[in-house]
Write a protein that holds these residues in place. Sequence first.
Motif, PDB file in Angstrom:
ATOM      1  N   SER A   1       2.695  35.869  36.666  1.00  0.00           N
ATOM      2  CA  SER A   1       1.556  35.199  37.252  1.00  0.00           C
ATOM      3  C   SER A   1       2.070  34.160  38.241  1.00  0.00           C
ATOM      4  O   SER A   1       3.206  33.701  38.133  1.00  0.00           O
ATOM      5  CB  SER A   1       0.736  34.537  36.148  1.00  0.00           C
ATOM      6  N   MET A   2       1.224  33.764  39.186  1.00  0.00           N
ATOM      7  CA  MET A   2       1.639  32.843  40.233  1.00  0.00           C
ATOM      8  C   MET A   2       0.492  31.912  40.580  1.00  0.00           C
ATOM      9  O   MET A   2      -0.670  32.286  40.526  1.00  0.00           O
ATOM     10  CB  MET A   2       2.038  33.647  41.481  1.00  0.00           C
ATOM     11  N   SER A   3       0.837  30.669  40.936  1.00  0.00           N
ATOM     12  CA  SER A   3      -0.156  29.701  41.392  1.00  0.00           C
ATOM     13  C   SER A   3       0.480  28.832  42.468  1.00  0.00           C
ATOM     14  O   SER A   3       1.684  28.564  42.432  1.00  0.00           O
ATOM     15  CB  SER A   3      -0.628  28.840  40.220  1.00  0.00           C
ATOM     16  N   ILE A   4      -0.335  28.388  43.423  1.00  0.00           N
ATOM     17  CA  ILE A   4       0.151  27.582  44.540  1.00  0.00           C
ATOM     18  C   ILE A   4      -0.562  26.239  44.536  1.00  0.00           C
ATOM     19  O   ILE A   4      -1.772  26.167  44.347  1.00  0.00           O
ATOM     20  CB  ILE A   4      -0.076  28.308  45.882  1.00  0.00           C
ATOM     21  N   SER A   5       0.216  25.177  44.757  1.00  0.00           N
ATOM     22  CA  SER A   5      -0.327  23.825  44.868  1.00  0.00           C
ATOM     23  C   SER A   5       0.449  23.097  45.961  1.00  0.00           C
ATOM     24  O   SER A   5       1.645  22.852  45.794  1.00  0.00           O
ATOM     25  CB  SER A   5      -0.193  23.082  43.540  1.00  0.00           C
ATOM     26  N   GLY A   6      -0.237  22.788  47.071  1.00  0.00           N
ATOM     27  CA  GLY A   6       0.452  22.130  48.181  1.00  0.00           C
ATOM     28  C   GLY A   6       1.598  22.995  48.667  1.00  0.00           C
ATOM     29  O   GLY A   6       1.404  24.159  49.022  1.00  0.00           O
ATOM     30  N   ASN A   7       2.816  22.444  48.652  1.00  0.00           N
ATOM     31  CA  ASN A   7       4.003  23.192  49.082  1.00  0.00           C
ATOM     32  C   ASN A   7       4.742  23.849  47.921  1.00  0.00           C
ATOM     33  O   ASN A   7       5.842  24.342  48.100  1.00  0.00           O
ATOM     34  CB  ASN A   7       4.966  22.265  49.839  1.00  0.00           C
ATOM     35  N   ARG A   8       4.133  23.856  46.741  1.00  0.00           N
ATOM     36  CA  ARG A   8       4.793  24.438  45.571  1.00  0.00           C
ATOM     37  C   ARG A   8       4.180  25.776  45.197  1.00  0.00           C
ATOM     38  O   ARG A   8       2.964  25.943  45.193  1.00  0.00           O
ATOM     39  CB  ARG A   8       4.666  23.506  44.377  1.00  0.00           C
ATOM     40  N   ILE A   9       5.057  26.695  44.836  1.00  0.00           N
ATOM     41  CA  ILE A   9       4.651  27.965  44.234  1.00  0.00           C
ATOM     42  C   ILE A   9       5.246  27.979  42.832  1.00  0.00           C
ATOM     43  O   ILE A   9       6.441  27.741  42.650  1.00  0.00           O
ATOM     44  CB  ILE A   9       5.175  29.179  45.028  1.00  0.00           C
ATOM     45  N   VAL A  10       4.404  28.243  41.849  1.00  0.00           N
ATOM     46  CA  VAL A  10       4.845  28.266  40.456  1.00  0.00           C
ATOM     47  C   VAL A  10       4.698  29.695  39.949  1.00  0.00           C
ATOM     48  O   VAL A  10       3.631  30.301  40.067  1.00  0.00           O
ATOM     49  CB  VAL A  10       4.009  27.293  39.600  1.00  0.00           C
ATOM     50  N   LEU A  11       5.777  30.229  39.388  1.00  0.00           N
ATOM     51  CA  LEU A  11       5.783  31.587  38.840  1.00  0.00           C
ATOM     52  C   LEU A  11       6.029  31.528  37.339  1.00  0.00           C
ATOM     53  O   LEU A  11       6.952  30.853  36.886  1.00  0.00           O
ATOM     54  CB  LEU A  11       6.902  32.419  39.473  1.00  0.00           C
ATOM     55  N   ALA A  12       5.201  32.213  36.580  1.00  0.00           N
ATOM     56  CA  ALA A  12       5.397  32.346  35.135  1.00  0.00           C
ATOM     57  C   ALA A  12       5.829  33.777  34.877  1.00  0.00           C
ATOM     58  O   ALA A  12       5.211  34.722  35.356  1.00  0.00           O
ATOM     59  CB  ALA A  12       4.100  32.034  34.393  1.00  0.00           C
ATOM     60  N   THR A  13       6.904  33.928  34.114  1.00  0.00           N
ATOM     61  CA  THR A  13       7.457  35.255  33.877  1.00  0.00           C
ATOM     62  C   THR A  13       7.222  35.699  32.440  1.00  0.00           C
ATOM     63  O   THR A  13       6.980  34.878  31.561  1.00  0.00           O
ATOM     64  CB  THR A  13       8.974  35.274  34.155  1.00  0.00           C
ATOM     65  N   SER A  14       7.317  36.987  32.217  1.00  0.00           N
ATOM     66  CA  SER A  14       7.147  37.519  30.869  1.00  0.00           C
ATOM     67  C   SER A  14       8.279  37.066  29.950  1.00  0.00           C
ATOM     68  O   SER A  14       8.142  37.085  28.738  1.00  0.00           O
ATOM     69  CB  SER A  14       7.069  39.044  30.905  1.00  0.00           C
ATOM     70  N   GLY A  15       9.385  36.658  30.530  1.00  0.00           N
ATOM     71  CA  GLY A  15      10.525  36.181  29.745  1.00  0.00           C
ATOM     72  C   GLY A  15      10.422  34.723  29.349  1.00  0.00           C
ATOM     73  O   GLY A  15      11.433  34.117  28.993  1.00  0.00           O
ATOM     74  N   ARG A  16       9.202  34.124  29.456  1.00  0.00           N
ATOM     75  CA  ARG A  16       8.938  32.741  29.063  1.00  0.00           C
ATOM     76  C   ARG A  16       9.534  31.710  30.013  1.00  0.00           C
ATOM     77  O   ARG A  16       9.633  30.540  29.679  1.00  0.00           O
ATOM     78  CB  ARG A  16       9.432  32.450  27.644  1.00  0.00           C
ATOM     79  N   TYR A  17       9.913  32.126  31.208  1.00  0.00           N
ATOM     80  CA  TYR A  17      10.442  31.165  32.171  1.00  0.00           C
ATOM     81  C   TYR A  17       9.396  30.853  33.229  1.00  0.00           C
ATOM     82  O   TYR A  17       8.580  31.700  33.595  1.00  0.00           O
ATOM     83  CB  TYR A  17      11.715  31.687  32.835  1.00  0.00           C
ATOM     84  N   VAL A  18       9.459  29.609  33.711  1.00  0.00           N
ATOM     85  CA  VAL A  18       8.619  29.160  34.813  1.00  0.00           C
ATOM     86  C   VAL A  18       9.567  28.726  35.922  1.00  0.00           C
ATOM     87  O   VAL A  18      10.484  27.925  35.682  1.00  0.00           O
ATOM     88  CB  VAL A  18       7.711  27.982  34.391  1.00  0.00           C
ATOM     89  N   THR A  19       9.391  29.280  37.112  1.00  0.00           N
ATOM     90  CA  THR A  19      10.178  28.838  38.254  1.00  0.00           C
ATOM     91  C   THR A  19       9.256  28.143  39.243  1.00  0.00           C
ATOM     92  O   THR A  19       8.141  28.587  39.487  1.00  0.00           O
ATOM     93  CB  THR A  19      10.924  30.001  38.945  1.00  0.00           C
ATOM     94  N   ILE A  20       9.747  27.030  39.776  1.00  0.00           N
ATOM     95  CA  ILE A  20       8.971  26.209  40.704  1.00  0.00           C
ATOM     96  C   ILE A  20       9.719  26.205  42.026  1.00  0.00           C
ATOM     97  O   ILE A  20      10.888  25.804  42.080  1.00  0.00           O
ATOM     98  CB  ILE A  20       8.801  24.786  40.141  1.00  0.00           C
ATOM     99  N   HIS A  21       9.031  26.665  43.075  1.00  0.00           N
ATOM    100  CA  HIS A  21       9.649  26.796  44.394  1.00  0.00           C
ATOM    101  C   HIS A  21       8.942  25.911  45.404  1.00  0.00           C
ATOM    102  O   HIS A  21       7.728  25.746  45.338  1.00  0.00           O
ATOM    103  CB  HIS A  21       9.528  28.245  44.904  1.00  0.00           C
ATOM    104  N   ASP A  22       9.709  25.391  46.370  1.00  0.00           N
ATOM    105  CA  ASP A  22       9.132  24.749  47.548  1.00  0.00           C
ATOM    106  C   ASP A  22       8.902  25.870  48.551  1.00  0.00           C
ATOM    107  O   ASP A  22       9.822  26.612  48.884  1.00  0.00           O
ATOM    108  CB  ASP A  22      10.093  23.698  48.110  1.00  0.00           C
ATOM    109  N   ILE A  23       7.679  26.002  49.021  1.00  0.00           N
ATOM    110  CA  ILE A  23       7.321  27.098  49.916  1.00  0.00           C
ATOM    111  C   ILE A  23       8.139  27.081  51.212  1.00  0.00           C
ATOM    112  O   ILE A  23       8.351  28.107  51.839  1.00  0.00           O
ATOM    113  CB  ILE A  23       5.794  27.072  50.203  1.00  0.00           C
TER     114      ILE A  23
END
Length: 184
Positions: A1-23
């Motif tokens: 799953s993915m969500s965007i807030s401002g310049n951040r993209i947040v990805l939630a993975t099936s492996g229980r990890y969340v990665t936070i990226h600067d767009i």
Amino acid sequence: SMSISGNRIVLATSGRYVTIHDIRKIATPEQVRESSLQNMLRIVRCFPNGHGYAVGSCEGRIAIEYFDVSEQIQRKKYAFKAHRKVESGRQIMYPINALAFHPKYGTFASGGSDGVVNQWDGFAKKRICHYPPSQTSISYLDYNVDGTLLAVAQSFMGEFKDRNSPRDSIIVRKISEEECRKKS
């Protein structure tokens, strides 16, 4: 799953990890976190104020997390049981399939495979209200721009093999302030 807030993209993975990226620098994550939830993540949604995000899992729990890594802010994060019930003495956990933040109040709705939509005040850690269950899973939720309407998508998601799959549908529900205003 993915969500965007401002310049951040947040990805939630099936492996229980969340990665936070600067767009603006998408190739390398700013943060990689293991979720406090014990099972596969199904949905992530960023707070409207841009300070954090909520994740929902297949175990019927929701976690509230913050971007700021300072110890003071990280003490505010927590998780809670959301879509569960007890039948014949056994606890049944339903996956969280949908989360949507109210654009005015910052409260949020969750939808699960139990067919229930709950409204939450995540900061006061309280459920505001819940709606009667539908005949099938809630697959998606979203508010209109001023938060007066909540679109609820219902779709059989295959979690329960012994159920007949009702027809997919979308319900648009009028939302009163009492249903979504903060408790705090």
